[in-house]
Design an enzyme around this catalytic site. Structure first.
Site, mmCIF file in Angstrom:
data_model
loop_
_atom_site.group_PDB
_atom_site.id
_atom_site.type_symbol
_atom_site.label_atom_id
_atom_site.label_comp_id
_atom_site.label_asym_id
_atom_site.label_seq_id
_atom_site.Cartn_x
_atom_site.Cartn_y
_atom_site.Cartn_z
ATOM 1 N N GLY A 52 78.412 62.120 27.584
ATOM 2 C CA GLY A 52 77.656 61.906 28.809
ATOM 3 C C GLY A 52 78.544 62.054 30.024
ATOM 4 O O GLY A 52 79.769 62.043 29.925
ATOM 5 N N GLY A 98 78.283 59.790 37.746
ATOM 6 C CA GLY A 98 79.061 59.562 38.946
ATOM 7 C C GLY A 98 80.323 58.751 38.694
ATOM 8 O O GLY A 98 81.318 58.892 39.385
ATOM 9 N N LYS A 119 83.338 54.497 28.367
ATOM 10 C CA LYS A 119 82.993 54.925 29.716
ATOM 11 C C LYS A 119 84.292 54.981 30.496
ATOM 12 O O LYS A 119 84.955 53.972 30.679
ATOM 13 C CB LYS A 119 82.073 53.851 30.295
ATOM 14 C CG LYS A 119 81.188 54.265 31.414
ATOM 15 C CD LYS A 119 80.427 53.015 31.825
ATOM 16 C CE LYS A 119 79.090 53.282 32.422
ATOM 17 N NZ LYS A 119 78.420 52.042 32.796
ATOM 18 N N ASP A 169 68.437 48.043 37.823
ATOM 19 C CA ASP A 169 68.262 49.459 37.483
ATOM 20 C C ASP A 169 67.699 49.619 36.076
ATOM 21 O O ASP A 169 68.161 50.437 35.292
ATOM 22 C CB ASP A 169 69.591 50.211 37.636
ATOM 23 C CG ASP A 169 69.378 51.724 37.734
ATOM 24 O OD1 ASP A 169 68.229 52.144 38.006
ATOM 25 O OD2 ASP A 169 70.345 52.476 37.538
#
Ligand SMILES: *[C@@H]1O[C@H](CO)[C@@H](O)[C@H](O)[C@H]1NC(C)=O
Ligand SMILES: *[C@@H]1O[C@H](CO)[C@@H](O)[C@H](O)[C@H]1NC(C)=O
Ligand SMILES: *[C@@H]1O[C@H](CO)[C@@H](O)[C@H](O)[C@H]1NC(C)=O
Ligand SMILES: *[C@@H]1O[C@H](CO)[C@@H](O)[C@H](O)[C@H]1NC(C)=O
Ligand SMILES: *[C@@H]1O[C@H](CO)[C@@H](O)[C@H](O)[C@H]1NC(C)=O
Ligand SMILES: *[C@@H]1O[C@H](CO)[C@@H](O)[C@H](O)[C@H]1NC(C)=O
Ligand SMILES: *[C@@H]1O[C@H](CO)[C@@H](O)[C@H](O)[C@H]1NC(C)=O
Length: 810
Positions: free
Chosen positions: A501, A504, A522, A619
């Site tokens: 993936g 930003g 990540k 979110d």
């Protein structure tokens, strides 16, 4: 040679004028030879024959293999779905080894090759396997093609059915449509591997019809084989596939056939070789029908009626139950206590379906019991292991589905059902009155005694347990720190192949630690420091959270320039990959979707109320719901989440960040966020799950340009059910769907104060049919302006100036 063959054929042709059928007197076909309609090959031992046939009353011609002594029993068909309308079909073997079935110039069917042969030969083996071998390559086992790789409705000894855990194709039986039509029918017979458990399942299209129960090492638990039967299943398990077969034994002619109505039969040929003896069939009786008695019901074939609720449960609808409609099943009469004071009742029954479960082979039965008793969602446990003295722990969560009392008295498989003590006492009293031996087991009951049940141990691959069980701990946890070398090794040095993936914040990599644990890393990009605040926020927040519906942060890695978060890897990626995908959407049938909705709701409730902190996610959206290997939902991406103080109910931010289509109006316009803005997002997600459509980008010819508007109009016209995803039309439960849509609309109401809090959402979702829910008011919208990439499009507004950024990162 050719000439002599020609003479043979000529002689045979003359013969065939009398007998209408002749063989090539051989089991072999070489390149440039053909089989025409009327000619056949016969295997060594005169058991199998290959040629053209017409099934039942049909006039269509098919190329197939049947038993020479009983030609009506066909075991394999080449052109199942492409009948030949006359007797002009020809089978040839081309020079590279491809089998080609043609009529005139038209190719009806052809075989696929794994390698090209220089001197190919086709042979019908005595096992019934039609194979192509390369004559120049001496080894005869080296098949370049074999019919056993393409099972039809019959499994012959030596043939495998396969669950390919990798990318390969599964092999399974698929029934004929009818006795006159060998094309693909609705029923399949498959082997399946999930979370350490191997099971055989017969499906009716995508719905389970019957299941074998877990493999025990010797037999499948619900279908015990007596050892005298010579065809013991042979299960082979390795890293990327599971296969099941019987060994071939030339002195026993046997077959396993899935018939057109979805029943599986084992036959052996009788000694005179004129007919067949039925050895056994599955399903054996109505209790073998999948979920015959509904959730939490138990099927006892010797009782009238056959269905009963498990102890501590009562019919969901007494009226339906009295009419012998058991599909609604049973619900608890009293809630679990969950802290302590719960106990267990032992029930002699086969293992319920492995819908939501957890397997740990190293746990003792005592640990298993205490673990289960601590969890409100653990409904039962059992020991999966036997003989070698190891116990192990198998726990079920949620409804118990497809339970039956084993037929015959010889089974000693038990499950232990989680009940509140009050319920146990009443059972206890009842038992005492009836002077029956007590069947109770309380916490801390000794291990002993138990089960000759099941060996799963031998067959366990890596068992990766997902974290189930409601965890209520929120004490501060030290976040483990991993060194860069470990993370680099796990991700193959952040190779591009491991990248899964991009957003930003930087890139997301898949990896696996040396113990096999899958991870998602990540990695905050070095160049762009954008997102650093979100990164730190996420570490601070999620490290303190533990819930089975929240994605788990395993640790972080901050070394030099590097900043990384390490999560448990979610095999099935995000929910939007399923519900918005043309093919994958069909995997999530209604019961699973409902589970997912409940899971998300529980996760959000935990964030809002149950954890010591009050957390607003800000979110929540379909692409932030990740699915583990059992498709359990976990909320992810806490980069934007905020802690709010105990009494503080509404907060304001100058920096509005969120995703179009999921943002509550008051948040989008005024920057006000509260638990109610999350509830709004939850409502959107809920309606997306039910409808299989995205809120944003939704188009409907006469209606509205948002899913919410469409749902609202349908609701007002009393046509809410039309919202449902078409692929759910066989699996949905009407009252549940209606309730979900209703609750969804309550969540997306325009004014935050009208929206329910998460505890009511959960209560309403789980409430009885007909329970009074308030009428929803008109939904509020904020769809935002133009934005090309809907998936990753977020909106950021600072002091009322909207800017669009792409902050997607997972
Ligand atoms: C098959 O036929 C082709 C051409 O008709 C010929 O060249 C070839 O030698 C034949 N092969 C065999 C094995 O007879
Ligand atoms: C083999 O030959 C057939 C017919 O001659 C052809 O259609 C097919 O593509 C060939 N396959 C391979 C793997 O070469
Ligand atoms: C074999 O050929 C069929 C079409 O005849 C195709 O659908 C299938 O994917 C092929 N399988 C493999 C393994 O190549
Ligand atoms: C024969 O088959 C084996 C096994 O697939 C293979 O390794 C070998 O190269 C083949 N030999 C020839 C001459 O094709
Ligand atoms: C298979 O499913 C269809 C459609 O749901 C149903 O009508 C039929 O009765 C089922 N058959 C069996 C044998 O379960
Ligand atoms: C094959 O079956 C026969 C008859 O059941 C049995 O006696 C024999 O041992 C079997 N052979 C093998 C190799 O299993
Ligand atoms: C299984 O249970 C044991 C004993 O409680 C525990 O130490 C171990 O971590 C568990 N294994 C997994 C994979 O959860």
């Amino acid at each position: 040679m050719l000439q002599s063959q020609f003479t043979t054929i000529l002689a045979a042709l003359i013969y065939s004028l009398i007998f209408l059928k002749f063989t090539l007197a051989s089991d072999t076909l070489s390149a440039n030879q053909t089989i025409r309609d009327g000619q056949t090959l016969v295997s060594e031992g005169q058991i199998f024959e290959l040629g053209f046939f017409s099934p039942g009353r049909s006039k269509d011609r098919f190329l197939g293999i049947w038993y020479k002594p009983t030609p009506e029993i066909v075991v394999w068909v080449a052109n199942r779905n492409q009948p030949i309308k006359d007797s002009q079909g020809i089978l040839t073997i081309s020079r590279n080894g491809t089998l080609v079935l043609s009529r005139g110039q038209r190719i009806i069917w052809s075989s696929n090759l794994s390698s090209v042969a220089s001197s190919p030969v086709m042979r019908l083996l005595q096992t019934g396997n039609l194979v192509c071998v390369d004559k120049t390559n001496g080894t005869s086992d080296n098949y370049i093609w074999q019919s056993f790789d393409y099972p039809c409705d019959t499994r012959l000894p030596g043939m495998q059915i396969v669950d390919n855990l990798g990318d390969g194709q599964d092999k399974y039986l698929q029934s004929w449509r009818s006795s006159d039509d060998p094309s693909l029918g609705d029923f399949t017979y498959r082997i399946e591997y999930r979370g350490g458990v191997v099971e055989i399942v017969i499906y009716n299209a995508s719905i389970k019809r019957c299941r074998s129960g877990p493999w025990t090492g010797h037999y499948f638990s619900n279908l015990p084989f007596t050892p005298t039967i010579p065809f013991k299943p042979n299960l082979v398990i390795n890293k990327d596939m599971i296969s099941l077969s019987d060994a071939f034994n030339s002195s026993v002619i046997t077959r396993l056939t899935l018939d057109k109505s979805g029943s599986l039969h084992r036959y052996t040929m009788d000694e005179s070789k004129n007919g067949w003896n039925l050895v056994h069939s599955v399903p054996r009786d109505s209790c073998d029908n999948y979920a015959q008695c509904g959730p939490n019901g138990i099927c006892r074939i010797s009782k009238v009626p056959i269905c009963e609720c498990l102890k501590g449960f009562a019919p969901r609808s007494q009226q339906d139950w009295d009419l012998q409609d058991w599909s609604g099943g049973c619900i608890r009469t009293r809630p679990l206590n969950c802290q302590n004071g719960d106990g267990f009742v032992k029930v002699g029954a086969n293992f319920p379906d492995m819908v939501q479960f957890q397997l740990n082979t190293s746990m003792s039965l005592n640990e298993c019991q205490s673990q289960c008793s601590k969890s409100c969602s653990c409904t039962a446990y059992a020991t999966p292991l036997v003989s070698d003295g190891v116990s192990g722990c198998l726990m079920w969560f949620g409804d118990l589905i497809d339970i039956r009392e084993p037929p015959g008295a010889d089974s000693n498989i038990n499950i232990y059902i989680h009940l509140p003590v009050s319920e146990l006492e009443s059972i206890n009293d009842l038992d005492k009155k009836k002077k029956r031996p007590t069947k109770l087991i309380f916490i801390l009951t000794a291990v002993g005694v138990l089960i000759s049940g099941l060996i799963l141990g031998g067959i366990l691959l890596k068992i990766r347990l997902t974290r189930q069980g409601e965890e209520r701990k929120t004490e501060d946890l030290e976040l483990p720190s991993f060194d860069l070398a470990t993370v680099a090794a796990a991700t193959d040095n952040f190779s591009s192949e491991n990248m899964i993936g991009e957003g930003g914040f930087g890139l997301v990599y898949w990896g696996s630690f040396s113990d096999g644990q899958g991870i998602a890393v990540k990695r905050l990009s070095k160049t762009s420091r954008q997102g650093i605040e979100e990164f730190k926020n996420e570490v601070r927040l999620i490290a303190k959270l533990q819930h089975r519906n929240l994605v788990r942060l395993l640790g972080c890695c901050t070394e030099g320039e590097e900043m990384m978060l390490i999560y448990e890897y979610m095999q099935n990626k995000s929910l939007d990959n399923f519900i918005f995908d043309k093919y994958k959407r069909t995997i999530l049938l209604w019961p699973k979707r409902f589970d997912i909705i409940m899971g998300i709701a529980r996760g959000l409730l935990y964030l809002h109320h149950d954890s010591r902190l009050k957390i607003i996610h800000r979110d929540l959206k379909t692409s932030n719901i990740l699915l583990d290997e059992y498709l359990n939902p976990k909320i992810s991406d806490f980069g934007l989440a905020r802690i709010v103080g105990g009494c503080q109910n509404i907060s304001r931010t100058e920096r509005v960040i969120g995703t179009y289509g999921y943002m509550a109006p008051e948040y989008a316009f005024d920057g006000k966020f509260s638990v109610k803005s999350d509830v709004y997002s939850m409502g959107v997600v809920l309606l997306e799950i039910v409808s299989g459509k995205k809120n944003r980008g939704f188009r409907h010819t006469y209606n509205s340009d948002s899913l919410l508007g469409h749902a609202w109009l349908l609701w007002k016209e009393d046509k809410a059910l039309e919202l449902i995803d078409e692929c759910l039309k066989y699996s949905f439960v009407e009252c549940q769907v209606k309730r979900c849509i209703h609750v969804g609309l309550l969540c997306v109401q325009k004014y935050a104060e009208d929206r329910p809090v998460m505890s009511s959402v959960l209560f309403m979702l789980g409430s009885e049919e007909g329970a009074n829910l308030p009428d929803p008011k008109q939904p509020g919208f904020f769809m935002g302006g133009s934005c090309n990439n809907e998936e990753t499009c977020k909106v950021e507004s600072i002091a009322n100036t909207m800017t669009i950024t792409d902050l997607e990162a997972r």
